[in-house]
Design a protein around this motif. Structure first.
Motif, PDB file in Angstrom:
ATOM      1  N   ALA A   1      29.049 129.338  85.069  1.00  6.64           N
ATOM      2  CA  ALA A   1      27.588 129.235  84.976  1.00  6.64           C
ATOM      3  C   ALA A   1      27.047 129.947  83.740  1.00  6.64           C
ATOM      4  O   ALA A   1      25.947 129.618  83.253  1.00  6.64           O
ATOM      5  CB  ALA A   1      26.948 129.813  86.234  1.00  6.64           C
ATOM      6  N   ASN A   2      27.807 130.910  83.239  1.00  9.55           N
ATOM      7  CA  ASN A   2      27.358 131.661  82.058  1.00  9.55           C
ATOM      8  C   ASN A   2      27.792 131.016  80.749  1.00  9.55           C
ATOM      9  O   ASN A   2      27.459 131.530  79.669  1.00  9.55           O
ATOM     10  CB  ASN A   2      27.905 133.095  82.117  1.00  9.55           C
ATOM     11  CG  ASN A   2      27.193 133.930  83.162  1.00  9.55           C
ATOM     12  OD1 ASN A   2      26.006 133.749  83.409  1.00  9.55           O
ATOM     13  ND2 ASN A   2      27.918 134.850  83.791  1.00  9.55           N
ATOM     14  N   LEU A   3      28.509 129.900  80.826  1.00  9.96           N
ATOM     15  CA  LEU A   3      28.961 129.204  79.622  1.00  9.96           C
ATOM     16  C   LEU A   3      27.973 128.099  79.249  1.00  9.96           C
ATOM     17  O   LEU A   3      27.215 127.617  80.101  1.00  9.96           O
ATOM     18  CB  LEU A   3      30.340 128.586  79.867  1.00  9.96           C
ATOM     19  CG  LEU A   3      31.521 129.549  80.075  1.00  9.96           C
ATOM     20  CD1 LEU A   3      32.783 128.755  80.396  1.00  9.96           C
ATOM     21  CD2 LEU A   3      31.736 130.402  78.836  1.00  9.96           C
ATOM     22  N   PRO A   4      27.984 127.667  78.012  1.00  9.04           N
ATOM     23  CA  PRO A   4      27.203 126.476  77.663  1.00  9.04           C
ATOM     24  C   PRO A   4      27.620 125.300  78.542  1.00  9.04           C
ATOM     25  O   PRO A   4      28.787 125.212  78.972  1.00  9.04           O
ATOM     26  CB  PRO A   4      27.566 126.238  76.193  1.00  9.04           C
ATOM     27  CG  PRO A   4      27.978 127.581  75.688  1.00  9.04           C
ATOM     28  CD  PRO A   4      28.661 128.263  76.837  1.00  9.04           C
ATOM     29  N   ASN A   5      26.699 124.411  78.782  1.00 10.31           N
ATOM     30  CA  ASN A   5      26.973 123.310  79.709  1.00 10.31           C
ATOM     31  C   ASN A   5      28.207 122.506  79.321  1.00 10.31           C
ATOM     32  O   ASN A   5      29.024 122.144  80.178  1.00 10.31           O
ATOM     33  CB  ASN A   5      25.755 122.376  79.800  1.00 10.31           C
ATOM     34  CG  ASN A   5      24.596 123.020  80.514  1.00 10.31           C
ATOM     35  OD1 ASN A   5      24.779 123.978  81.266  1.00 10.31           O
ATOM     36  ND2 ASN A   5      23.392 122.515  80.285  1.00 10.31           N
ATOM     37  N   ALA A   6      28.367 122.232  78.031  1.00 14.44           N
ATOM     38  CA  ALA A   6      29.500 121.413  77.600  1.00 14.44           C
ATOM     39  C   ALA A   6      30.825 122.115  77.890  1.00 14.44           C
ATOM     40  O   ALA A   6      31.792 121.490  78.343  1.00 14.44           O
ATOM     41  CB  ALA A   6      29.372 121.099  76.112  1.00 14.44           C
ATOM     42  N   ALA A   7      30.867 123.432  77.638  1.00 16.97           N
ATOM     43  CA  ALA A   7      32.100 124.186  77.882  1.00 16.97           C
ATOM     44  C   ALA A   7      32.403 124.249  79.368  1.00 16.97           C
ATOM     45  O   ALA A   7      33.553 124.062  79.800  1.00 16.97           O
ATOM     46  CB  ALA A   7      31.977 125.594  77.301  1.00 16.97           C
ATOM     47  N   ALA A   8      31.371 124.512  80.178  1.00 15.66           N
ATOM     48  CA  ALA A   8      31.577 124.584  81.622  1.00 15.66           C
ATOM     49  C   ALA A   8      32.034 123.231  82.170  1.00 15.66           C
ATOM     50  O   ALA A   8      32.943 123.160  83.010  1.00 15.66           O
ATOM     51  CB  ALA A   8      30.291 125.037  82.308  1.00 15.66           C
ATOM     52  N   ASP A   9      31.420 122.156  81.694  1.00 18.31           N
ATOM     53  CA  ASP A   9      31.812 120.822  82.167  1.00 18.31           C
ATOM     54  C   ASP A   9      33.258 120.511  81.771  1.00 18.31           C
ATOM     55  O   ASP A   9      34.004 119.889  82.540  1.00 18.31           O
ATOM     56  CB  ASP A   9      30.869 119.769  81.582  1.00 18.31           C
ATOM     57  CG  ASP A   9      29.477 119.826  82.187  1.00 18.31           C
ATOM     58  OD1 ASP A   9      29.330 120.475  83.245  1.00 18.31           O
ATOM     59  OD2 ASP A   9      28.544 119.246  81.589  1.00 18.31           O
ATOM     60  N   TRP A  10      33.628 120.941  80.578  1.00 20.70           N
ATOM     61  CA  TRP A  10      35.017 120.699  80.135  1.00 20.70           C
ATOM     62  C   TRP A  10      36.003 121.385  81.076  1.00 20.70           C
ATOM     63  O   TRP A  10      36.985 120.781  81.520  1.00 20.70           O
ATOM     64  CB  TRP A  10      35.196 121.207  78.704  1.00 20.70           C
ATOM     65  CG  TRP A  10      36.617 121.103  78.208  1.00 20.70           C
ATOM     66  CD1 TRP A  10      37.578 122.065  78.285  1.00 20.70           C
ATOM     67  CD2 TRP A  10      37.234 119.968  77.611  1.00 20.70           C
ATOM     68  NE1 TRP A  10      38.758 121.607  77.764  1.00 20.70           N
ATOM     69  CE2 TRP A  10      38.574 120.325  77.338  1.00 20.70           C
ATOM     70  CE3 TRP A  10      36.788 118.691  77.264  1.00 20.70           C
ATOM     71  CZ2 TRP A  10      39.466 119.450  76.732  1.00 20.70           C
ATOM     72  CZ3 TRP A  10      37.673 117.818  76.661  1.00 20.70           C
ATOM     73  CH2 TRP A  10      39.000 118.193  76.401  1.00 20.70           C
TER      74      TRP A  10
ATOM     75  N   THR B   1      35.178 134.316  91.568  1.00 18.95           N
ATOM     76  CA  THR B   1      34.041 134.487  90.644  1.00 18.95           C
ATOM     77  C   THR B   1      34.014 133.409  89.568  1.00 18.95           C
ATOM     78  O   THR B   1      33.233 133.510  88.625  1.00 18.95           O
ATOM     79  CB  THR B   1      34.094 135.877  89.969  1.00 18.95           C
ATOM     80  OG1 THR B   1      35.315 136.000  89.229  1.00 18.95           O
ATOM     81  CG2 THR B   1      34.003 136.992  91.003  1.00 18.95           C
ATOM     82  N   VAL B   2      34.860 132.392  89.708  1.00 16.79           N
ATOM     83  CA  VAL B   2      34.965 131.388  88.658  1.00 16.79           C
ATOM     84  C   VAL B   2      33.656 130.619  88.486  1.00 16.79           C
ATOM     85  O   VAL B   2      33.275 130.277  87.362  1.00 16.79           O
ATOM     86  CB  VAL B   2      36.137 130.431  88.922  1.00 16.79           C
ATOM     87  CG1 VAL B   2      35.931 129.592  90.173  1.00 16.79           C
ATOM     88  CG2 VAL B   2      36.391 129.533  87.715  1.00 16.79           C
ATOM     89  N   ASP B   3      32.955 130.362  89.580  1.00 20.38           N
ATOM     90  CA  ASP B   3      31.698 129.619  89.465  1.00 20.38           C
ATOM     91  C   ASP B   3      30.681 130.405  88.639  1.00 20.38           C
ATOM     92  O   ASP B   3      29.965 129.827  87.802  1.00 20.38           O
ATOM     93  CB  ASP B   3      31.122 129.317  90.853  1.00 20.38           C
ATOM     94  CG  ASP B   3      31.948 128.274  91.587  1.00 20.38           C
ATOM     95  OD1 ASP B   3      32.672 127.510  90.918  1.00 20.38           O
ATOM     96  OD2 ASP B   3      31.896 128.244  92.833  1.00 20.38           O
TER      97      ASP B   3
END
Length: 459
Positions: free
Chosen positions: A28-37, A22-24
């Motif tokens: 996906a529910n995080l802000p883009n910057a946090a998810a990209d990090w 379920t990591v994806d």
């Protein structure tokens, strides 16, 4: 000192546990910057994975650990595996886990802080943890404290953990909980009819003894019996050096019942507890018992000694006979008894034998819930003839090499005739470090028993 949970604080760092399947969706529910990090950090939520999400000022905003796939059973304490890599700080677990899985996560977080530092300064645990909502923090802390006591006792070398020191550990535990503790020493063992305990321990300058601790005035009666062979040379059937190297752990049964006793008393279970520990050192001098000797026991059964290295069942026999005389509701023995048990199930499982149908039914499920795996072995009556020599009632070491753990359990069962009886043939040692379980001494089966007792005893 065993770890305890920290008080809740608004500054606690969220520790978010995520399944790999379920990591994806989580990202996906995080802000883009946090998810990209987190993607850049390679966080895929496998077991042992850990990633930290920073604030703009460099402080930690949140931390993520992996749980692996949902339903995985290959690794216990998955949260602890990742949390061990966290920077220093106080963390508050945020997880989709509930029930037994949540308890396991919380238990693992505290157990991961264990350090044995009696002889060498060990790095203190860097992390502290707030108890997750939905867990019984006091219960988990009691289990952790009991396990840490068992680990400390087993890890202590025989030079500092002989029968006298084991007695002092029992006395200290008794004092902490308002229990009574008495001891029968040396030749008094003969006078009070504990000949097997005396025989095994008489060759050592460290006096053999029987430790007897009692606690509680109401409820059903439970007696725990722990093998307290503080070092085992093998006696006149001397062990080779490689086999003697870990024999400081031959009192692992005693260490485990003391850890379990702490859990029971700390949680104030409504029962009458008795703990019996025959504490000896199996040594060699001119007074050592010999192969071929026929020994008397408290039960009145005679035992032919065919191997002085099968001494644990001898000292347990006298203690079990005493336990049985009171006819408690349940007797449980724990012992690092046979190498055959390790061959059968390895070091991670606690094999157990029982005459108690309720224990047989309840214990495996309780073990699963407590992340304390057990495996039932049979009291196979057809093997009774293997422990019956020609010149005595019992043989302490049947020849042939077959079913060594079962025949040892059958031997012990001969000394419990009035009471439902459960016997654990444990290893008491982690040969390889694992999450929340460092290499070294380990209590085994205690948490499973603790969870089973309410149903088994009707608490």
């Amino acid at each position: 000192m065993p770890l305890t949970f920290s008080a809740p604080t608004p500054d606690a760092i969220p520790l978010i546990a995520v399944h790999s399947d379920t990591v994806d969706a989580t990202l996906a529910n995080l802000p883009n910057a946090a998810a990209d990090w987190l993607r850049t950090m390679g966080f895929k939520a496998g077991i042992g994975a850990c990633a930290v999400l920073p604030n703009p000022d460099g402080s930690i905003k949140a931390a993520y650990v992996g749980l692996g796939e949902k339903g995985q059973k290959r690794v216990r304490f998955a949260v602890a595996a990742g949390a061990a890599k966290l920077p220093a700080g106080t963390y508050a677990l945020d997880t989709v886990q509930t029930g037994a899985a949540l308890d396991e996560a919380a238990l693992g977080l505290l157990l991961s802080g264990y350090r044995f530092d009696r002889y060498k300064a060990a790095a203190a645990a860097k992390q502290a943890f707030v108890a997750p909502p939905g867990v019984d923090a006091a219960r988990i802390e009691a289990m952790v404290a009991g396990e840490c006591l068992s680990r400390d006792l087993i890890n202590t070398p025989a030079s500092d953990m002989g029968p006298d020191e084991l007695e002092k550990a029992a006395q200290s535990l008794a004092q902490a909980h308002g229990a009574a503790c008495s001891v029968i020493l040396g030749d008094d063992l003969l006078e009070q009819n504990f000949p097997l305990i005396h025989t095994v321990g008489r060759a050592s300058p460290r006096t053999p003894r029987l430790i007897d601790m009692t606690w509680g005035n109401t409820g059903p009666a439970l007696t725990l019996v722990g093998k307290g062979v503080c070092f085992d040379t093998g006696g006149l059937n001397l062990k080779p050096g490689a086999s003697m190297g870990l024999m400081k752990k031959d009192m692992g049964g005693a260490a485990t019942v003391l850890g379990l006793a702490h859990m029971i008393m700390a949680l104030k279970l409504d029962l009458r507890l008795r703990v019996l520990i025959p504490a000896v050192e199996n040594s060699v001098d001119g007074s050592a018992f010999r192969p071929g000797d026929v020994l008397n026991s408290r039960k009145g059964l005679t035992v032919e000694v065919n191997n002085t290295d099968a001494e644990g069942r001898l000292v347990l026999a006298d203690a079990l006979a005493l336990a049985d005389e009171d006819k408690p509701d349940c007797i449980i023995s724990m012992a690092t008894l046979t190498g055959a048990a390790r061959v059968a199930v390895g070091p991670d499982l606690s094999p157990f034998y029982t005459t108690d149908d309720a224990m047989a039914r309840v214990l495996p499920q309780a073990a699963s819930e407590m992340a304390d795996p057990v495996w039932q072995m049979p009291f196979h009556d057809a093997y009774e003839s293997m422990i019956e020599p020609q010149i005595a009632d019992l043989d302490n070491a049947p020849s042939g090499g077959f079913a060594g753990s079962i025949t040892a359990a059958l031997f012990l069962r001969r000394f419990v005739t009035e009471t439902p009886y459960t016997h654990f043939d444990i290893y008491g040692w982690n040969p390889v470090a694992a999450p929340a379980r460092p290499k070294g001494g380990a209590g085994m089966g205690a948490r499973a028993v603790l969870a089973a007792l309410p149903e088994v005893l009707g608490l």
